[in-house]
Motif scaffolding. Structure first.
Motif, PDB file in Angstrom:
ATOM      1  N   ILE B 105      -7.500  -7.509  -2.962  1.00 27.76           N
ATOM      2  CA  ILE B 105      -6.227  -7.985  -2.406  1.00 27.76           C
ATOM      3  C   ILE B 105      -5.835  -7.309  -1.099  1.00 27.76           C
ATOM      4  N   THR B 188      -2.011  -8.230   3.130  1.00 25.37           N
ATOM      5  CA  THR B 188      -1.491  -7.352   2.084  1.00 25.37           C
ATOM      6  C   THR B 188      -1.857  -5.910   2.406  1.00 25.37           C
ATOM      7  N   SER B 309      -0.949 -20.495  -3.397  1.00 22.04           N
ATOM      8  CA  SER B 309      -2.297 -19.973  -3.646  1.00 22.04           C
ATOM      9  C   SER B 309      -3.261 -20.709  -2.738  1.00 22.04           C
ATOM     10  N   TYR B 331      -6.524 -16.205  -3.441  1.00 21.76           N
ATOM     11  CA  TYR B 331      -5.287 -15.430  -3.513  1.00 21.76           C
ATOM     12  C   TYR B 331      -4.158 -16.294  -4.070  1.00 21.76           C
ATOM     13  N   TRP B 333       0.297 -15.745  -4.519  1.00 22.16           N
ATOM     14  CA  TRP B 333       1.377 -14.815  -4.219  1.00 22.16           C
ATOM     15  C   TRP B 333       2.716 -15.537  -4.290  1.00 22.16           C
ATOM     16  N   CYS B 365       3.247  -9.262  -4.185  1.00 23.62           N
ATOM     17  CA  CYS B 365       1.952  -8.827  -3.666  1.00 23.62           C
ATOM     18  C   CYS B 365       0.963  -9.963  -3.919  1.00 23.62           C
ATOM     19  N   THR B 366      -0.100 -10.028  -3.141  1.00 24.27           N
ATOM     20  CA  THR B 366      -1.125 -11.006  -3.465  1.00 24.27           C
ATOM     21  C   THR B 366      -1.806 -10.627  -4.768  1.00 24.27           C
ATOM     22  N   THR B 367      -2.200 -11.667  -5.535  1.00 16.51           N
ATOM     23  CA  THR B 367      -2.971 -11.486  -6.751  1.00 16.51           C
ATOM     24  C   THR B 367      -4.296 -12.231  -6.565  1.00 16.51           C
ATOM     25  N   ARG B 368      -5.408 -11.547  -6.850  1.00  7.31           N
ATOM     26  CA  ARG B 368      -6.723 -12.186  -6.750  1.00  7.31           C
ATOM     27  C   ARG B 368      -6.994 -12.952  -8.040  1.00  7.31           C
TER      28      ARG B 368
END
Lengths: 224, 431
Positions: B105, B188, B309, B331, B333, B365-368
């Motif tokens: 991320i 990020t 996303s 990603y 978010w 926050c970005t989430t993978r």
């Protein structure tokens, strides 16, 4: 969507926005929070999201004592914003005729064209018949000072702080009044013989003045 | 195995030609790669006892048979890795993060997107001051060292320009979009600084202050008005990014950071904050960064970035090498908190599958996300849609059109997609 007049509706909006922001969680997983509360710190938890109904104040005395008191002259040197109520507008005046000279002398013409409608950069001039506001439905429409900007005070503020592009912030207040007059004249909002001062900037009724509404997105399933 | 497959797919960039994005230099040929390795060995002073030669091509030396390079004071990427930002904007006003080249991320600081409104100012940290005044008991000037003495906050957070994704909202989006060209105004970092609430406590903010005005010291003296509640919630003055001082293009030496909110409002090179009882109606909150609506109004102060996303692998201009396992990845978010769910479709939305959310999953926050897919070699249409903790699900384009009309230009978050052809080629195809 009701369109309340005046700045007062932004007071109400200030109470709306935090309700949106508070939809997120606290600071639980994001990382380290501020360290131990210092002596004298207010009792309110630093990460407590505002709920829009209670206003919060700072500490009665400095908590840490870092920083230096700012003097009136230090503040005045940087305090350049112009409010929509005209607060911050300097003394002075300019005429539309002088503004047209400023337009040439400061090379505004290179980016915005002879009358603000030719480009190549941001369009500044143009009204829509009946002062309609169909921007959402017509993707080809370009926003201008005359069809989109809600306050002439913003025009003064932005021009003074950021223009001309190659020498930003170098025009005198009189030049700014004059060139603001020229832009309002281009948009048929002032006559060619107008003299522009703080009262004119505040009182010039911009066509899009009442078009702006607070954010109504709240999260949840509804797409707005 | 899958890494090898991915390398092959990415090596296909150059044959696809256009796109003008990234990564068409480092993998140009095996010869280039070998030459680079040989050059690196020579620079390190190692004896070049190059292995076998085939014609003019010099094989890379066996790294177990030559001394390695010595430590350096400042590290650099492998010469084989040359990710680059994509410059855009007629006035040179932005650059985009190569989302398709990144893993996890975090965004390396030198690949963080840029959007500024009158260039990057040069600021001497020794003479830097932050002024806080207006509706406060104690107007105060803070040096950079002053700011660093306060208790710290540090969080992993995304920041996204609210104009990000405009290319996906256009009536006929280009099939040659890459993740970088369509959504690269997203990055990020770990942001470290002092909570704005700490500073507002310190200066004695007045209870009836409802907004604060933030101004930078760039040539546009960029200004935005922010509701005070954001300061009491989670706003900060950040002076560090990913463990080091903020980069000049990100606001050195200090910037406002407003987690989850449109990037423009996180004013860089922050010089002055004035507490007030109304917004200033700056240019960038009236003429720009407002969202026209079909009822003839325009949404103002639309700060929060809604759930979104994008799949970053596989994407244009990559080419799948052949049927078999593909790990779809991307990603998700949301500015409203946590990503709760990401679903992936490989059939254009007829069916959806829950993707794996890769840890860490953090608010704002970005989430993978990852989803294993067995490609059968037939046409496919890959989509992703995110749902956040408020129950908001990333919409299809028509839903946004219905709500906002075609003319709006910010907050473009409709579902992005990628169409896979039988030959493995991929095109951008949002829905």
């Amino acid at each position: 969507m009701s369109r309340a007049n005046g700045v007062s509706r932004w007071l109400a909006m200030a109470a709306l926005v935090p309700a949106l922001a508070a939809c997120g969680p606290g600071d639980s997983a994001g990382g380290a929070e501020a360290g131990n509360a210092a002596p004298g710190a207010a009792a309110v938890a630093p990460s407590d999201p505002g709920n829009g109904t209670t206003q919060r104040a700072g500490a009665a005395e400095p908590v840490y004592g870092f920083g230096t008191p700012a003097t009136a002259s230090q503040i005045a040197a940087w305090d350049i914003d112009i409010g929509p109520d005209g607060a911050g507008l300097p003394p002075g005046q300019g005429t539309v005729a002088e503004g047209l000279e400023v337009w040439e002398r400061h090379r505004c013409v290179l980016c915005h064209g002879p009358t603000g409608r030719e480009g190549p950069n941001d369009l500044l001039t143009g009204r829509i018949p009946g002062d309609e506001f169909p921007f959402a439905n017509d993707r080809s429409l370009r926003s201008t000072v005359g069809n989109y900007w809600p306050y002439a005070t913003t025009l003064f503020d932005y021009t003074r702080r950021a223009m001309p592009f190659d020498l930003p912030g170098t025009m005198t207040d009189e030049e700014v009044y004059a060139v603001v007059g020229a832009m309002l004249y281009f948009n048929d909002l002032l006559p060619a013989d107008a003299v522009v001062d703080s009262a004119v900037v505040v009182d010039t009724r911009m066509p899009a003045r009442d078009r702006f509404v607070p954010d109504n997105r709240t999260g949840g399933p509804t797409i707005r | 195995m899958q890494d090898g497959a991915r390398d092959e797919a990415e090596a296909g960039h150059e044959t696809d030609g256009s796109g003008g994005d990234v990564d068409d230099r480092d993998e140009r040929s095996g010869l280039t790669r070998r030459a680079l390795i040989a050059g690196a060995a020579a620079a390190a002073g190692g004896a070049i006892t190059a292995g076998a030669t085939r014609g003019l091509v010099q094989e890379a030396p066996d790294p177990t048979k030559v001394p390695g390079a010595r430590p350096v004071t400042v590290g650099s990427r492998s010469p084989h890795e040359t990710p680059e930002k994509l410059l855009s904007g007629s006035m040179g006003g932005s650059s985009r993060t190569p989302l398709q080249d990144l893993h996890g991320i975090m965004t390396p600081a030198d690949l963080h997107f840029e959007r500024h409104h009158h260039g990057i100012p040069q600021i001497d940290p020794a003479s830097y001051r932050l002024l806080i005044h207006g509706m406060v008991d104690r107007p105060t000037l803070f040096t950079l060292e002053d700011l660093k003495r306060f208790p710290q906050v540090s969080k992993l957070l995304f920041i996204e320009c609210s104009g990000n994704g405009g290319g996906a909202y256009a009536p006929s989006p280009s099939p040659q979009h890459t993740p970088q060209s369509v959504d690269g105004l997203l990055s990020t970092s770990e942001w470290t600084g002092v909570a704005l609430s700490t500073l507002f406590e310190e200066v004695g903010a007045h209870a009836d202050a409802t907004w604060f005005l933030a101004e930078g010291s760039d040539a546009a003296v960029m200004g935005r008005s922010i509701p005070m509640e954001k300061a009491w919630d989670d706003a900060m003055i950040a002076y560090a990014q990913n463990g080091e001082a903020i980069r000049p293009e990100q606001g050195y030496p200090a910037r406002v950071f407003l987690p989850g909110w449109e990037g423009n409002a996180s004013v860089k090179w922050i010089r002055r904050i004035e507490l007030s009882d109304r917004p200033a109606m700056f240019r960038d909150e009236t003429s720009k960064y407002t969202d026209p609506l079909p009822d003839g109004t325009s949404r103002q102060f639309s700060f929060v970035m809604d759930a979104k996303s994008i799949i970053t692998y596989p994407t244009y201009p990559q080419r799948l090498p052949g049927p078999g396992f593909v790990e779809i990845s991307g990603y998700a978010w949301t500015g409203r908190g946590l990503i709760e769910r990401v679903e992936v479709s490989t059939d254009g939305g007829d069916s959806w599958h829950d993707a794996v959310l890769q840890e860490p999953v953090l608010p704002k926050c970005t989430t993978r996300f990852r989803h294993g897919w067995e490609w059968d070699g037939g046409p496919a249409h890959l989509l992703s849609r995110a749902t956040d903790e408020t129950g908001y699900t990333q919409p299809v384009r028509q839903q946004v059109l219905d709500a906002r009309g075609p003319g709006t230009r910010y907050h473009s978050n409709a579902i992005r997609g990628w169409r896979v052809a039988r030959d493995g080629s991929i095109e951008f195809a949002p829905v």
